[in-house]
Scaffold this motif. Structure first.
Motif, mmCIF file in Angstrom:
data_model
loop_
_atom_site.group_PDB
_atom_site.id
_atom_site.type_symbol
_atom_site.label_atom_id
_atom_site.label_comp_id
_atom_site.label_asym_id
_atom_site.label_seq_id
_atom_site.Cartn_x
_atom_site.Cartn_y
_atom_site.Cartn_z
ATOM 1 N N UNK A 80 1.677 7.844 13.754
ATOM 2 C CA UNK A 80 1.105 6.683 13.056
ATOM 3 C C UNK A 80 1.721 6.586 11.660
ATOM 4 N N UNK A 81 1.615 5.417 11.079
ATOM 5 C CA UNK A 81 2.149 5.207 9.730
ATOM 6 C C UNK A 81 1.560 6.210 8.740
ATOM 7 N N UNK A 82 0.238 6.424 8.873
ATOM 8 C CA UNK A 82 -0.455 7.367 7.971
ATOM 9 C C UNK A 82 0.105 8.779 8.104
ATOM 10 N N UNK A 87 3.504 9.004 6.588
ATOM 11 C CA UNK A 87 3.398 9.024 5.124
ATOM 12 C C UNK A 87 3.020 10.434 4.647
ATOM 13 N N UNK A 88 2.103 11.081 5.376
ATOM 14 C CA UNK A 88 1.671 12.429 4.967
ATOM 15 C C UNK A 88 2.798 13.448 5.085
ATOM 16 N N UNK A 89 3.595 13.307 6.135
ATOM 17 C CA UNK A 89 4.728 14.229 6.332
ATOM 18 C C UNK A 89 5.728 14.069 5.176
ATOM 19 N N UNK A 90 6.013 12.814 4.839
ATOM 20 C CA UNK A 90 6.985 12.566 3.769
ATOM 21 C C UNK A 90 6.421 13.012 2.416
ATOM 22 N N UNK A 91 5.143 12.745 2.197
ATOM 23 C CA UNK A 91 4.494 13.174 0.941
ATOM 24 C C UNK A 91 4.632 14.692 0.771
ATOM 25 N N UNK A 92 4.348 15.424 1.850
ATOM 26 C CA UNK A 92 4.429 16.890 1.751
ATOM 27 C C UNK A 92 5.882 17.330 1.499
ATOM 28 N N UNK A 93 6.812 16.758 2.267
ATOM 29 C CA UNK A 93 8.203 17.237 2.178
ATOM 30 C C UNK A 93 8.855 16.872 0.842
ATOM 31 N N UNK A 133 -2.972 13.706 -5.452
ATOM 32 C CA UNK A 133 -4.051 13.433 -4.513
ATOM 33 C C UNK A 133 -3.782 12.111 -3.774
ATOM 34 N N UNK A 134 -3.117 12.243 -2.629
ATOM 35 C CA UNK A 134 -2.729 11.054 -1.856
ATOM 36 C C UNK A 134 -3.947 10.246 -1.419
ATOM 37 N N UNK A 135 -5.019 10.930 -0.986
ATOM 38 C CA UNK A 135 -6.201 10.193 -0.524
ATOM 39 C C UNK A 135 -6.830 9.375 -1.646
ATOM 40 N N UNK A 136 -6.805 9.926 -2.862
ATOM 41 C CA UNK A 136 -7.374 9.174 -3.996
ATOM 42 C C UNK A 136 -6.536 7.924 -4.271
ATOM 43 N N UNK A 180 0.815 -1.215 0.000
ATOM 44 C CA UNK A 180 0.000 0.000 0.000
ATOM 45 C C UNK A 180 0.850 1.268 0.000
ATOM 46 N N UNK A 181 0.176 2.378 -0.294
ATOM 47 C CA UNK A 181 0.884 3.646 -0.516
ATOM 48 C C UNK A 181 1.548 4.168 0.763
ATOM 49 N N UNK A 182 0.923 3.959 1.931
ATOM 50 C CA UNK A 182 1.549 4.466 3.158
ATOM 51 C C UNK A 182 2.846 3.715 3.471
ATOM 52 N N UNK A 183 2.860 2.424 3.186
ATOM 53 C CA UNK A 183 4.104 1.659 3.376
ATOM 54 C C UNK A 183 5.166 2.120 2.379
#
Ligand code: RAT
Ligand code: ZN
Length: 421
Positions: A72-74, A77-83, A115-118, A41-44
């Motif tokens: 949390x893993x999620x 993942x969001x922090x890394x996605x943004x950075x 769009x990470x959520x998508x 999955x994308x968060x991993x």
């Protein structure tokens, strides 16, 4: 017969390399039946330790590793996605991999829209189906990646893993094969070894340790034993490293190969956990020569972490028939270095090596690590075959296919099935 000009060679090599069925001879993947240990999955993907390490280059000093890992893993993942994907372009190899995966799964628009959520939504239907959903996803990935099977890393010292093997081994599909990973034996990590022996009711003696390994081999039925050697590794018989000697004895007695990963310096920056391991200097390759000489009936699979060891590794492979080189490992698993290492290996070894292993930790990574490597290997092969035809040789498509298959797995299987006893 082929029209032996460069353009024809190029298009045939690219098509054969992209359709070659690969054997992935070292990964950290575990099957869906191992529950939470099977990562996908994308968060991993976003929290892969290569990306965590890259994130910390950019993170403000106020973000400390312990705080990051406590999230949390999620959230991680969001922090890394943004950075790494929003605040800057995902141009590194590890970041580009995260883009290739969803695009391969048909999520081009979601990625274009950032769009990470998508992207997360895509995985929901698989997730909602529990183990059956994970099995379906696993099959989809293997099919799309063109990988026949991946060799896992199975650690008998790790209780979270051993519960899936004992008392009864969990079943798993033919896409996975096992490998028995025993780093603590070579690292002289006496406490880990002693605890594992005691917990399983073995004596903390040489005989107890040997029996422990034999019994685990009976349980796991591994393709090979594996260990990464510490950066300051010495021969098993030197300095009383009994764990190493136990391992070599078991390999001899069972005629089971030993795969070595040479040159990692663990815990360069311990606060980064897995992301803090590294390489500082080149390893002593003469250690491998001495192992091959001292244990002539044991087959060694080897890969080095440092770019500076790659040339001597090729030379060693021409000296010892019990040595097989594989893959471009970790910090060498970048297109520019894969190109350099693969050209050198072809020039020195022909097709008698295995071009790549993915080292995937997340199932979906098979969908980027393999195609990214295939592209580089195909372009190297185009150059090498072009030189060959310019020298006066001619080639058929069948011959090209045979050679390419060797680099993607049949050299490995040949090596594994030869007995030197
Ligand atoms: O590349 C990696 O994932 C590293 O963390 C190591 O695990 C390495 O591959 C290894 O097998 O030791
Ligand atoms: Zn690995």
């Amino acid at each position: 017969p082929l029209k032996n000009d460069r353009d024809t060679i190029r298009s045939i090599v690219f098509s054969e390399v992209s359709s070659a069925v690969a054997i992935d001879l070292h990964t950290h993947l575990l099957p869906p039946t191992h529950g939470a240990l099977c990562l996908w999955g994308i968060d991993e993907l976003l929290t892969y330790h290569y990306l965590v390490a890259e994130y910390f280059i950019t993170a403000p000093p106020s973000i400390i590793p312990e705080q990051f890992y406590a999230k949390s893993k999620q959230q991680q993942a969001e922090i890394i996605w943004k950075a790494l994907f929003i605040d800057r372009s995902p141009i590194s190899e590890a970041c580009r991999g995260v883009i290739t995966v969803p695009v391969t799964l048909g999520l081009k628009d979601e990625i274009r829209n950032r769009d990470l959520d998508a992207v997360r939504k895509f995985y929901t239907s698989f997730r909602n189906d529990g183990i059956a959903g994970a099995e379906r996803f696993s099959q989809l990935v293997y099919d799309k990646a063109g990988v026949k099977y991946a060799v896992m890393t199975n650690i008998p010292f790790e209780p979270t893993e051993t519960q899936h093997w004992r008392p009864t081994p969990k079943e798993y599909s033919n896409n996975y094969r096992s490998a028995c990973r025993v780093d603590p034996l070579l690292a002289g990590n006496k406490i880990v070894v002693e605890n594992a022996l005691k917990a399983a009711g073995y004596n903390n003696t040489i005989d107890g340790a040997k029996q422990f390994l034999h019994d685990w081999c009976d349980t796991m039925k591994p393709e090979y034993m594996m260990a990464s050697t510490p950066h300051d590794f010495v021969m098993p018989e030197d300095k009383g490293s009994t764990g190493g000697m136990v391992l070599m004895k078991v390999c001899e007695e069972r005629d089971i190969p030993l795969a070595l990963k040479i040159g990692a310096h663990r815990k360069l920056n311990p606060r980064l956990l897995d992301a803090g391991d590294g390489v500082v200097a080149f390893a002593d390759g003469s250690m491998l020569a001495r192992l091959c000489t001292r244990f002539p009936t044991v087959r060694f699979l080897a890969t080095f972490l440092s770019r500076t060891n790659q040339h001597e590794a090729c030379v060693l492979a021409t000296k010892f028939r019990n040595l097989h080189l594989y893959g471009c490992w970790w910090f060498c698993n970048n297109p520019s270095i894969i190109k350099e290492i693969t050209s050198m290996r072809i020039e020195m070894l022909g097709t008698a090596f295995t071009a790549q292993h993915s080292d995937s930790r997340v199932l979906d990574q098979l969908l980027y690590k393999w195609p990214h490597s295939r592209a580089v290997i195909a372009s190297v092969l185009t150059e090498e075959y072009t030189k060959l035809i310019e020298s006066g040789w001619s080639l058929t498509r069948g011959e090209l296919r045979r050679d390419i298959q060797r680099l993607f797995g049949s050299s490995y299987e040949e090596f594994m099935s030869k007995s030197l006893v």
